[in-house]
Design a protein around this motif. Structure first.
Motif, short mmCIF file in Angstrom:
data_model
loop_
_atom_site.label_atom_id
_atom_site.label_comp_id
_atom_site.label_asym_id
_atom_site.label_seq_id
_atom_site.Cartn_x
_atom_site.Cartn_y
_atom_site.Cartn_z
N GLN A 10 0.70 -1.32 0.02
CA GLN A 10 0.13 -0.09 0.10
C GLN A 10 0.82 1.28 -0.10
OE1 GLN A 10 -2.46 -0.38 3.61
NE2 GLN A 10 -3.98 -2.02 2.53
N SER A 11 2.10 1.36 0.78
CA SER A 11 3.03 2.42 0.94
C SER A 11 3.52 2.49 -0.47
CB SER A 11 4.11 2.04 2.08
OG SER A 11 3.48 1.97 3.29
N LEU A 12 3.91 1.61 -1.26
CA LEU A 12 4.50 1.76 -2.60
C LEU A 12 3.65 2.30 -3.49
CD1 LEU A 12 6.86 1.26 -4.33
CD2 LEU A 12 6.04 -1.00 -4.66
N LEU A 13 2.13 1.81 -3.47
CA LEU A 13 1.31 2.46 -4.34
C LEU A 13 0.93 3.79 -4.31
CD1 LEU A 13 -1.22 -0.55 -4.52
CD2 LEU A 13 0.63 -0.08 -6.21
N ILE A 14 0.93 4.10 -2.86
CA ILE A 14 0.83 5.57 -2.46
C ILE A 14 1.97 6.56 -2.93
CG2 ILE A 14 0.87 7.22 -0.32
CD1 ILE A 14 -0.86 4.90 1.10
N LEU A 15 3.19 5.97 -2.91
CA LEU A 15 4.38 6.79 -3.33
C LEU A 15 4.33 6.91 -4.78
CD1 LEU A 15 7.01 5.01 -0.87
CD2 LEU A 15 5.98 7.48 -0.90
N VAL A 16 3.84 6.05 -5.49
CA VAL A 16 3.60 6.01 -7.19
C VAL A 16 2.66 7.12 -7.29
CG1 VAL A 16 2.99 4.69 -9.04
CG2 VAL A 16 4.51 3.65 -7.26
N GLY A 17 1.42 7.06 -6.63
CA GLY A 17 0.35 8.07 -6.70
C GLY A 17 0.83 9.37 -6.61
N ILE A 18 1.45 9.48 -5.42
CA ILE A 18 2.17 11.17 -5.23
C ILE A 18 3.24 11.41 -6.30
CG2 ILE A 18 3.60 12.49 -3.69
CD1 ILE A 18 2.50 10.51 -1.36
N SER A 19 3.77 10.53 -6.82
CA SER A 19 4.69 10.83 -7.71
C SER A 19 4.18 11.26 -8.92
CB SER A 19 5.73 9.94 -8.06
OG SER A 19 5.27 8.78 -8.59
N LEU A 20 3.04 10.65 -9.32
CA LEU A 20 2.21 11.08 -10.56
C LEU A 20 1.56 12.29 -10.28
CD1 LEU A 20 1.08 10.31 -13.34
CD2 LEU A 20 -0.87 9.01 -12.03
N VAL A 21 0.71 12.51 -9.16
CA VAL A 21 0.04 13.65 -9.21
C VAL A 21 1.11 14.85 -9.14
CG1 VAL A 21 -1.30 15.13 -7.35
CG2 VAL A 21 -1.88 12.66 -7.65
N THR A 22 2.41 14.77 -8.34
CA THR A 22 3.23 15.92 -8.29
C THR A 22 3.66 16.06 -9.89
OG1 THR A 22 3.67 15.32 -6.40
CG2 THR A 22 5.28 16.75 -7.40
N PHE A 23 4.25 15.10 -10.44
CA PHE A 23 4.69 15.19 -11.97
C PHE A 23 3.83 15.98 -12.87
CE2 PHE A 23 6.18 13.88 -16.04
CZ PHE A 23 7.71 13.87 -15.62
N VAL A 24 2.29 15.52 -12.92
CA VAL A 24 1.45 16.30 -13.48
C VAL A 24 1.33 17.63 -13.26
CG1 VAL A 24 -0.95 16.15 -14.09
CG2 VAL A 24 0.06 14.30 -14.09
N LEU A 25 1.33 18.06 -11.70
CA LEU A 25 1.10 19.46 -11.47
C LEU A 25 2.35 19.96 -12.08
CD1 LEU A 25 -0.34 18.99 -7.76
CD2 LEU A 25 -1.57 19.85 -10.00
N LEU A 26 3.45 19.55 -11.86
CA LEU A 26 4.77 20.38 -12.50
C LEU A 26 4.68 20.62 -13.86
CD1 LEU A 26 7.33 19.16 -9.90
CD2 LEU A 26 6.22 21.44 -9.89
N TYR A 27 4.37 19.42 -14.39
CA TYR A 27 4.35 19.27 -16.01
C TYR A 27 3.54 20.84 -16.43
CZ TYR A 27 3.61 17.51 -20.70
OH TYR A 27 3.55 17.30 -22.33
N LEU A 28 2.50 20.71 -15.78
CA LEU A 28 1.49 21.97 -16.18
C LEU A 28 1.82 23.25 -15.86
CD1 LEU A 28 -1.72 20.20 -15.28
CD2 LEU A 28 -0.92 20.13 -17.47
N VAL A 29 3.12 23.49 -15.07
CA VAL A 29 3.44 24.66 -14.93
C VAL A 29 4.24 25.66 -16.11
CG1 VAL A 29 5.62 25.94 -13.55
CG2 VAL A 29 4.07 24.02 -12.51
N PRO A 30 3.76 26.74 -16.46
CA PRO A 30 4.28 27.43 -17.46
C PRO A 30 5.50 27.78 -17.46
CG PRO A 30 2.94 28.96 -16.08
CD PRO A 30 2.80 27.55 -15.53
N ALA A 31 6.31 26.94 -17.51
CA ALA A 31 7.98 27.26 -17.45
C ALA A 31 8.75 26.24 -18.19
CB ALA A 31 8.50 27.07 -15.84
N ASP A 32 9.60 26.70 -18.88
CA ASP A 32 10.39 26.06 -20.02
C ASP A 32 11.87 25.63 -19.07
OD1 ASP A 32 11.76 24.61 -21.91
OD2 ASP A 32 11.49 26.25 -23.22
#
Length: 305
Positions: A10-32
């Motif tokens: 469960q902990s591993l799945l939580i960490l993967v989920g956090i990594s995905l959510v964080t990656f998506v949010l930072l991917y949407l940041v308007p910075a190059d």
């Protein structure tokens, strides 16, 4: 063992989920990031070459899978601006943050459990009401406000502690109290409620009827049972510390991962932001897991299923 294995999964799945959510949010940041690395005077071709080297020209899912693969190997990436491995930056700052966290836990336990126990023993009195007001202030006041007030009173006016910095016990006191004051408020309220409930149990009445001393009843029979909810909260507290440590370290100039994260946010240094987020998430998950595993050791009636 089955419970531990299930919780680890469960902990591993939580960490993967956090990594995905964080990656998506930072991917949407308007910075190059490629432009940040190349500099303002770089040509379009140079920027494109850097983007290709970093894999920023790949589709989103490929970028994420690439990041996840590196993450599983312990590779947190390389800072865009500091040109240093993120793992090295975090590792160099981690001891300071762990020291601050240990100090904060000690402060919140010492303050919160003492206030809660006194309030429970003085239930309904002015002392009880006053302590609960203090605990309400602790859970309500923003940490940066508490930090600034402590700095003004104890560092500027009284000159008991240094204004900021790192290296001695005196430097640790004010940031530890600031970070632990919120938890102390929660602990005092929970300790009061739990101890009042325990003191009303039949086995406490039996202990009193046997003529046991009040201190023996409190510390031997009541406190071990009343403190059980606190154990679970310590694991949760790691998450609160990780969220508040950014502010506290910035206010006191404490050279931990919170200050590193704040600097990265200001500069939009995405690898550092991702790295600190994942390390913080890992600490939170491990803290909650350890809290669950330690609880049965304190109270054998608790069974892990």
């Amino acid at each position: 063992m089955a419970y531990v294995a299930r919780r680890l999964l469960q902990s591993l799945l939580i960490l993967v989920g956090i990594s995905l959510v964080t990656f998506v949010l930072l991917y949407l940041v308007p910075a190059d990031p490629a432009r940040q690395i190349a500099g303002r005077s770089a040509t379009a071709q140079t920027v494109e070459n850097i983007r290709e080297q970093l894999g920023l020209n790949l589709p989103f899912y490929q970028q994420y899978l690439r990041y996840l693969g590196d993450l599983l190997q312990g590779n947190l990436g390389r800072s865009y601006l500091q040109k240093t491995e993120v793992a090295e930056l975090i590792w160099s700052r981690l001891p300071a943050s762990l020291l601050l966290m240990a100090g904060a836990i000690a402060c919140e336990l010492a303050i919160g459990l003492t206030m809660g126990a006194i309030a429970a023993l003085r239930r309904g009195t002015t002392v009880d009401n006053s302590l609960m007001v203090v605990s309400f202030v602790g859970v309500s006041a923003p940490q940066f406000v508490i930090g600034i007030l402590l700095l003004y009173v104890f560092a500027v006016r009284l000159e008991w502690f240094p204004i900021g910095g790192y290296g001695t016990f005196a430097h640790l006191v004010l940031p530890s109290v600031t970070l632990g004051f919120l938890g102390a408020g929660w602990y005092s309220r929970m300790m009061r409620s739990s101890l009042i409930d325990v003191l009303g149990q039949d086995y406490i009445r039996t202990a009193r009827a046997k003529g046991l001393k009040r201190a023996q009843i409190l510390f031997v029979h009541a406190m071990p049972n009343a403190i059980l909810p606190i154990i679970a909260m310590i694991g949760i507290d790691i998450g609160l510390f990780m969220s508040g440590i950014v502010v506290v370290e910035s206010v006191f100039g404490w050279p931990g991962i919170g200050q590193l994260a704040w600097q990265a946010i200001q500069r939009i240094d995405i690898p550092i932001i991702m790295g600190v987020t994942m390390v913080s998430a890992f600490a939170i998950v491990i803290g909650n897991l350890l809290a669950d595993l330690i609880a049965p050791l304190v109270d054998p009636r608790i069974k892990l299923r």
